[in-house]
Every structure is written in structure tokens, then in C-alpha cells.
Scaffold this active site. Structure first.
Site, PDB file in Angstrom:
ATOM      1  N   ASP A   1      41.075  49.485  44.211  1.00 29.76           N
ATOM      2  CA  ASP A   1      41.202  49.028  45.249  1.00 29.76           C
ATOM      3  C   ASP A   1      39.817  48.581  46.120  1.00 29.76           C
ATOM      4  O   ASP A   1      39.142  49.542  45.876  1.00 29.76           O
ATOM      5  CB  ASP A   1      42.653  49.486  46.376  1.00 29.76           C
ATOM      6  CG  ASP A   1      43.609  49.090  46.166  1.00 29.76           C
ATOM      7  OD1 ASP A   1      44.324  47.649  45.662  1.00 29.76           O
ATOM      8  OD2 ASP A   1      45.321  49.611  46.570  1.00 29.76           O
TER       9      ASP A   1
ATOM     10  N   LYS B   1      40.887  45.118  43.518  1.00 28.09           N
ATOM     11  CA  LYS B   1      42.619  44.530  43.187  1.00 28.09           C
ATOM     12  C   LYS B   1      42.566  43.752  44.786  1.00 28.09           C
ATOM     13  O   LYS B   1      41.572  45.020  46.180  1.00 28.09           O
ATOM     14  CB  LYS B   1      43.669  45.818  43.329  1.00 28.09           C
ATOM     15  CG  LYS B   1      45.272  44.394  44.260  1.00 28.09           C
ATOM     16  CD  LYS B   1      45.894  45.229  44.108  1.00 28.09           C
ATOM     17  CE  LYS B   1      46.597  46.741  44.134  1.00 28.09           C
ATOM     18  NZ  LYS B   1      46.327  46.909  46.492  1.00 28.09           N
TER      19      LYS B   1
ATOM     20  N   ASP C   1      44.515  51.943  47.067  1.00 33.34           N
ATOM     21  CA  ASP C   1      43.631  52.616  48.685  1.00 33.34           C
ATOM     22  C   ASP C   1      44.639  53.587  48.435  1.00 33.34           C
ATOM     23  O   ASP C   1      44.766  54.519  49.631  1.00 33.34           O
ATOM     24  CB  ASP C   1      43.049  52.574  49.381  1.00 33.34           C
ATOM     25  CG  ASP C   1      44.007  50.479  49.516  1.00 33.34           C
ATOM     26  OD1 ASP C   1      45.624  50.498  48.890  1.00 33.34           O
ATOM     27  OD2 ASP C   1      44.283  49.683  50.257  1.00 33.34           O
ATOM     28  N   SER C   2      45.819  53.876  48.603  1.00 33.88           N
ATOM     29  CA  SER C   2      46.560  54.692  48.732  1.00 33.88           C
ATOM     30  C   SER C   2      46.491  56.370  48.483  1.00 33.88           C
ATOM     31  O   SER C   2      47.269  56.885  48.997  1.00 33.88           O
ATOM     32  CB  SER C   2      47.988  54.378  48.453  1.00 33.88           C
ATOM     33  OG  SER C   2      48.239  54.645  46.841  1.00 33.88           O
TER      34      SER C   2
ATOM     35  N   GLU D   1      54.232  42.926  46.948  1.00 28.69           N
ATOM     36  CA  GLU D   1      55.351  44.520  47.759  1.00 28.69           C
ATOM     37  C   GLU D   1      56.442  44.214  48.523  1.00 28.69           C
ATOM     38  O   GLU D   1      55.838  42.724  49.157  1.00 28.69           O
ATOM     39  CB  GLU D   1      53.828  44.930  48.712  1.00 28.69           C
ATOM     40  CG  GLU D   1      53.961  46.370  48.364  1.00 28.69           C
ATOM     41  CD  GLU D   1      52.994  47.238  48.933  1.00 28.69           C
ATOM     42  OE1 GLU D   1      51.619  47.082  49.137  1.00 28.69           O
ATOM     43  OE2 GLU D   1      53.153  48.743  49.883  1.00 28.69           O
TER      44      GLU D   1
ATOM     45  N   GLU E   1      43.419  42.923  48.733  1.00 30.16           N
ATOM     46  CA  GLU E   1      44.922  42.658  49.901  1.00 30.16           C
ATOM     47  C   GLU E   1      44.788  41.116  50.600  1.00 30.16           C
ATOM     48  O   GLU E   1      43.837  40.837  50.976  1.00 30.16           O
ATOM     49  CB  GLU E   1      45.630  43.706  50.776  1.00 30.16           C
ATOM     50  CG  GLU E   1      45.293  44.604  50.202  1.00 30.16           C
ATOM     51  CD  GLU E   1      46.191  45.954  50.915  1.00 30.16           C
ATOM     52  OE1 GLU E   1      46.978  45.472  52.414  1.00 30.16           O
ATOM     53  OE2 GLU E   1      46.578  46.817  50.859  1.00 30.16           O
TER      54      GLU E   1
HETATM   55  O1  KIV Z   1      47.417  51.845  47.261  1.00 31.92           O
HETATM   56  C1  KIV Z   1      48.070  51.733  46.746  1.00 31.92           C
HETATM   57  O2  KIV Z   1      48.634  52.665  45.947  1.00 31.92           O
HETATM   58  C2  KIV Z   1      48.836  49.702  45.927  1.00 31.92           C
HETATM   59  C3  KIV Z   1      50.223  50.106  45.448  1.00 31.92           C
HETATM   60  C4  KIV Z   1      50.892  50.094  46.656  1.00 31.92           C
HETATM   61  C5  KIV Z   1      50.029  48.724  44.484  1.00 31.92           C
HETATM   62  O3  KIV Z   1      48.424  48.552  46.362  1.00 31.92           O
END
Ligand code: KIV
Length: 250
Positions: free
Chosen positions: A82, A110, A43-44, A174, A112
Site C-alpha cells: 500500500d 496499491k 496500510d492496515s 471494499e 486508494e
Molecule cells: O490495508 C488493507 O488491509 C487493505 C485491505 C482492506 C484491502 O487495503
């Protein structure tokens, strides 16, 4: 294509697991050609692709679009997507949203933190999950290292053990102290993938835009670049502009 059992075997055999973020077909194709073990549609993308300040701004629709683009570019790679902010707060919601990401091409989602009921609901339906502990960008108040005091460190170890009982494909750690990264990696069976968690995690992940240096910004303290796409790109655009201008003269 590698899968969950391979990642567990790699941990057992001490082989490092590589993961990078990718968000589109072109770079996913490049990562697949480089035989990266796991591709993360992070989600970056909110920051790197959409220019937002926080990852929490990205929508489910956008995550599905990026995931489908990555799948088209890297059809033979293991893809983790994500779950965006707010998409996993309730088990039923988490199931619906995870299903959308799987339909878009992800092999695992994924999440969080530890929304336990949602995580359990996904595993009951045999949906593969990747955990994410330590600094949690979706909800963090700042981007400082976490797990520095004993209480925080214990909490992360406890959370990792709970996640481990759900047999995740991997757990991302992280921005935590190196020693804590090592401790968590030893305490659980699942492979750990560090980003700013030291060298003793079972694998490493970095954001593609940092690896390739695709921006003019300061890198996070734990990131590393292996190329300078910013310079190469600006130079190429300048050369192109000059070529266009010169053509007009003749
Ligand atoms: O969204 C992302 O890029 C991440 C990484 C920082 C692991 O979750």
C-alpha cells in the site's frame, strides 16, 4: 511466482484469486506455504501491527520496513504494498515513494481512490499498480458501506473503467453492495478483488488478523475467521506463565 498475466488469465478462466494481508516474515512464510496468490502489505498495519486508530497514521518508512520483512519471508510470492496516506498526491512524489516500496520488495503498489496524474505517472514508468475503490479507509469519515445509491454506484463504475484503462494488476473493491461488486467485475478487464463486495468479484482479500482472529475485537461485517489465534495465544501465554511460576517452586 504468479504475475499480472496470470491474474488476468485467472479472471478469464473463472478461477478465484486469493489475497491476504501480511506484514512480517513469519506470517508471510505461512501465506506462501498456503500458496496464496497475492500478498498485500496493507496500510492496515497501522491498526493491526501498530495499534493506531486509522490507517492514515502509518509512514512510508514503516511500509517499507513491513514490505522488506514480507519479502524475506515470502521470496516467491507476488507482493503488493500500500502507498500510505499522502504518499501519492503528486506524480513525482508518487514515483519516489512507489520506487521505495519496489526496492523494499513489492511487485506492485496499491493506491486508494483515483489520483489520476500520479497513477498515469507510475504506469508511464511501467510500475505495476493495484486500484482500490469503494470504501477508502485512508480518507473515509466512517466505515459504512458505500455505493448504495445510484449516483455513488455510477461513480465507482466510472472510476473502475478509468483505472482499467491503465491496465492495473487488479482493483480492490471494499465494502460496496454485492450487485455493484458484480457489475464492476463485469465492466472491466482487470481482476477485481473484493473485501465486502459479494461473491462475484474475481477474488477476495481479508485482513490476516481477522482470518486468524488474532484480536478480541468484533470483526467487520464482511470479515470471516478461519482460526482462533487469540484464544490459542492467550492460553499458550497462560501455560507459559504457569510453567515459569512452577519452575521457581522447585
Ligand atoms: O490495508 C488493507 O488491509 C487493505 C485491505 C482492506 C484491502 O487495503
Amino acid at each position: 511466482m504468479l504475475g499480472k498475466n496470470d491474474f488476468y488469465s485467472m479472471k478469464k478462466n473463472g478461477e478465484a484469486i486469493s489475497m491476504v494481508t501480511v506484514y512480517d516474515s513469519a506470517f508471510a512464510r505461512m501465506a506462501e506455504a498456503a500458496k496464496i496468490d497475492m500478498l498485500l502489505v496493507g496500510d492496515s498495519a497501522a491498526n493491526t501491527m501498530l495499534g493506531m486508530d486509522r490507517t492514515a497514521g502509518i509512514s512510508m518508512e514503516a511500509m517499507c520496513l513491513f514490505t522488506s520483512a514480507v519479502k524475506r519471508g515470502a521470496p516467491n510470492s507476488y507482493i503488493v504494498s500500500d502507498m500510505p496516506y499522502g504518499s501519492d498526491t503528486e506524480p513525482e512524489l508518487a514515483l519516489q515513494n512507489a520506487t521505495k516500496l519496489l526496492e523494499a520488495g513489492a511487485h506492485a503498489v496499491k493506491i486508494e481512490g483515483l489520483p489520476l496524474k500520479s497513477l498515469e505517472a507510475l504506469r508511464e514508468k511501467k510500475i505495476e499498480i493495484v486500484g482500490h475503490l469503494g470504501l477508502l479507509p485512508q480518507t473515509a469519515k466512517n466505515f459504512k458501506q458505500v455505493g448504495k445509491n445510484e449516483e455513488e454506484a455510477e461513480k465507482i463504475i466510472e472510476q473502475a473503467k478509468i483505472l482499467d484503462s491503465l491496465e492495473p494488476c487488479a482493483v480492490v473493491l471494499e465494502h460496496i453492495p454485492d450487485m455493484l461488486g458484480e457489475k464492476v467485475s463485469r465492466a472491466i478487464n482487470a481482476p477485481t478483488i473484493g473485501i465486502g463486495a459479494g461473491q462475484q468479484t474475481d477474488g477476495q482479500v481479508l485482513v490476516m488478523h481477522d482470518i486468524l482472529l488474532m484480536h478480541p475485537f468484533k470483526l467487520p461485517p464482511f470479515a470471516k475467521n478461519f482460526a482462533n489465534f487469540w484464544e490459542a495465544g492467550v492460553n499458550a501465554f497462560c501455560d507459559y506463565k504457569n510453567w515459569v511460576c512452577k519452575k521457581k517452586l522447585f
